[in-house]
Design a protein around this motif. Structure first.
Motif, PDB file in Angstrom:
ATOM      1  N   VAL A 113       4.251   3.817   4.227  1.00  0.00           N
ATOM      2  CA  VAL A 113       4.418   3.131   5.444  1.00  0.00           C
ATOM      3  C   VAL A 113       4.742   4.166   6.455  1.00  0.00           C
ATOM      4  N   ASP A 114       4.490   5.457   6.411  1.00  0.00           N
ATOM      5  CA  ASP A 114       3.775   6.899   7.505  1.00  0.00           C
ATOM      6  C   ASP A 114       2.688   6.967   7.367  1.00  0.00           C
ATOM      7  N   HIS A 115       1.738   6.892   6.464  1.00  0.00           N
ATOM      8  CA  HIS A 115       0.360   6.818   6.223  1.00  0.00           C
ATOM      9  C   HIS A 115      -0.314   5.927   6.019  1.00  0.00           C
ATOM     10  N   ARG A 116      -0.152   4.720   6.598  1.00  0.00           N
ATOM     11  CA  ARG A 116      -0.892   3.450   6.403  1.00  0.00           C
ATOM     12  C   ARG A 116      -2.369   3.357   6.153  1.00  0.00           C
ATOM     13  N   ALA A 117      -2.692   4.653   7.376  1.00  0.00           N
ATOM     14  CA  ALA A 117      -4.357   4.862   7.711  1.00  0.00           C
ATOM     15  C   ALA A 117      -4.550   5.500   7.131  1.00  0.00           C
ATOM     16  N   ALA A 118      -4.450   6.664   6.531  1.00  0.00           N
ATOM     17  CA  ALA A 118      -4.899   7.677   5.914  1.00  0.00           C
ATOM     18  C   ALA A 118      -5.117   7.449   4.233  1.00  0.00           C
ATOM     19  N   VAL A 119      -3.917   5.907   3.949  1.00  0.00           N
ATOM     20  CA  VAL A 119      -4.320   5.715   2.816  1.00  0.00           C
ATOM     21  C   VAL A 119      -5.743   4.728   2.669  1.00  0.00           C
ATOM     22  N   ILE A 120      -5.829   3.845   3.464  1.00  0.00           N
ATOM     23  CA  ILE A 120      -7.020   3.415   3.891  1.00  0.00           C
ATOM     24  C   ILE A 120      -8.046   3.904   4.096  1.00  0.00           C
ATOM     25  N   VAL A 121      -7.797   5.056   4.693  1.00  0.00           N
ATOM     26  CA  VAL A 121      -9.337   6.276   4.803  1.00  0.00           C
ATOM     27  C   VAL A 121      -9.756   6.723   3.959  1.00  0.00           C
ATOM     28  N   LEU A 122      -8.890   6.839   3.431  1.00  0.00           N
ATOM     29  CA  LEU A 122      -8.942   7.502   2.028  1.00  0.00           C
ATOM     30  C   LEU A 122      -9.951   6.317   0.920  1.00  0.00           C
ATOM     31  N   GLN A 123      -8.914   5.358   0.454  1.00  0.00           N
ATOM     32  CA  GLN A 123      -9.172   4.279   0.010  1.00  0.00           C
ATOM     33  C   GLN A 123     -11.117   4.322   0.130  1.00  0.00           C
ATOM     34  N   HIS A 124     -10.829   4.433   1.382  1.00  0.00           N
ATOM     35  CA  HIS A 124     -12.541   3.918   1.595  1.00  0.00           C
ATOM     36  C   HIS A 124     -13.853   5.375   2.257  1.00  0.00           C
ATOM     37  N   GLU A 125     -13.478   5.888   2.573  1.00  0.00           N
ATOM     38  CA  GLU A 125     -14.309   7.347   2.842  1.00  0.00           C
ATOM     39  C   GLU A 125     -14.010   8.346   2.164  1.00  0.00           C
ATOM     40  N   GLN A 126     -13.138   8.473   0.941  1.00  0.00           N
ATOM     41  CA  GLN A 126     -12.563   9.626  -0.063  1.00  0.00           C
ATOM     42  C   GLN A 126     -14.464  10.176  -0.348  1.00  0.00           C
ATOM     43  N   LEU A 127     -15.377   9.476  -1.243  1.00  0.00           N
ATOM     44  CA  LEU A 127     -16.527   9.745  -1.884  1.00  0.00           C
ATOM     45  C   LEU A 127     -17.700  10.059  -1.020  1.00  0.00           C
ATOM     46  N   GLN A 128     -17.731   9.820   0.494  1.00  0.00           N
ATOM     47  CA  GLN A 128     -18.348  10.093   1.248  1.00  0.00           C
ATOM     48  C   GLN A 128     -18.348  11.712   2.252  1.00  0.00           C
ATOM     49  N   ASP A 177      -4.980   2.274  -7.184  1.00  0.00           N
ATOM     50  CA  ASP A 177      -6.159   1.045  -7.005  1.00  0.00           C
ATOM     51  C   ASP A 177      -4.905  -0.157  -6.337  1.00  0.00           C
ATOM     52  N   CYS A 178      -4.184  -0.330  -7.240  1.00  0.00           N
ATOM     53  CA  CYS A 178      -3.392  -1.657  -6.648  1.00  0.00           C
ATOM     54  C   CYS A 178      -2.693  -1.346  -5.787  1.00  0.00           C
ATOM     55  N   ILE A 179      -2.576  -0.062  -5.762  1.00  0.00           N
ATOM     56  CA  ILE A 179      -1.246   0.617  -4.490  1.00  0.00           C
ATOM     57  C   ILE A 179      -1.612   0.781  -2.986  1.00  0.00           C
ATOM     58  N   SER A 180      -3.149   1.393  -3.629  1.00  0.00           N
ATOM     59  CA  SER A 180      -3.720   1.917  -2.201  1.00  0.00           C
ATOM     60  C   SER A 180      -3.996   0.265  -1.745  1.00  0.00           C
ATOM     61  N   ALA A 181      -4.391  -0.088  -2.219  1.00  0.00           N
ATOM     62  CA  ALA A 181      -5.067  -1.701  -2.281  1.00  0.00           C
ATOM     63  C   ALA A 181      -3.651  -2.203  -0.514  1.00  0.00           C
TER      64      ALA A 181
END
Length: 211
Positions: A113-128, A177-181
């Motif tokens: 709810v409060d961190h949608r963008a952070a969840v998406i960024v972490l999901q896609h950018e964490q490895l890099q 992974d389900c929740i992050s998606a």
């Protein structure tokens, strides 16, 4: 990410710059950058694009953040600090393991709810991002979160409330992974809230599809 590559010491003060941490302008810039990172990707988003979207000059942006990396650092660290603090409080209470797991799942959904963008960024950018010393804490936080979840699941297995298979690590990764998606595809429509969605996922995870 040249500014990140040059850092060889411990992480600097989050954000950099000279503006107060809680300033309204700072938070507005952070929210603007977060939206761009989530929609376009961290690497593809430039400082000029962030400044243009926020209606400021790039120099004004650097008054609050010393680099683009500092922005995403504050975005992710704020999210993870809050999430881990919540998880620690949950497992500190002496509750049955199935209830504890349910509370962890609900907290994970609520964090979107409060961190949608952070969840998406972490999901896609964490490895890099994790390749650079500044973001070493990402792996550390991930390891702690996984340990919290799997310990609860193992306790449930020992108590006889959870099946022994699939293994706790698999259950955790599936839920993570389900929740992050969800952050990417779900938008509250007034009929189904994040809390409602969490309850439905709990039913699916704990009881499956069998009648």
């Amino acid at each position: 990410m040249t500014t990140t590559e040059g850092r060889k010491s411990a992480r600097p003060r989050r954000g950099g710059g000279s503006a107060p941490e809680g300033s309204e302008r700072r938070q507005s810039l952070l929210a603007t950058a977060a939206g761009l990172f989530a929609d376009n990707g961290f690497s593809a988003t430039t400082v000029r694009e962030i400044a243009d979207a926020a209606g400021v000059l790039p120099g004004s942006l650097y008054h609050h953040f010393d680099s683009k990396e500092a922005i995403v650092d504050e975005l992710l660290s704020s999210y993870l600090d809050q999430l881990v603090t919540t998880y620690r409080a949950i497992i500190a209470e002496p509750t049955p393991s199935d209830l504890t797991l349910s509370r962890l799942i609900i907290a994970a959904f609520e964090s979107i709810v409060d961190h949608r963008a952070a969840v998406i960024v972490l999901q896609h950018e964490q490895l890099q991002l994790s390749r650079f010393p500044r973001f070493a804490y990402l792996a550390e936080r991930e390891a702690e979160v996984e340990r919290i979840w799997t310990d609860v699941i193992r306790q449930g297995v020992e108590e006889g409330v959870f099946r022994r298979y699939p293994e706790p690590g698999i259950v955790y990764r599936h839920a993570r992974d389900c929740i992050s998606a969800v952050a990417r595809w779900y938008r509250p429509d007034g009929q189904l809230s994040f809390a409602d969605l969490a309850k439905r996922y709990l039913t699916l995870l704990l009881h499956g599809l069998n009648t």
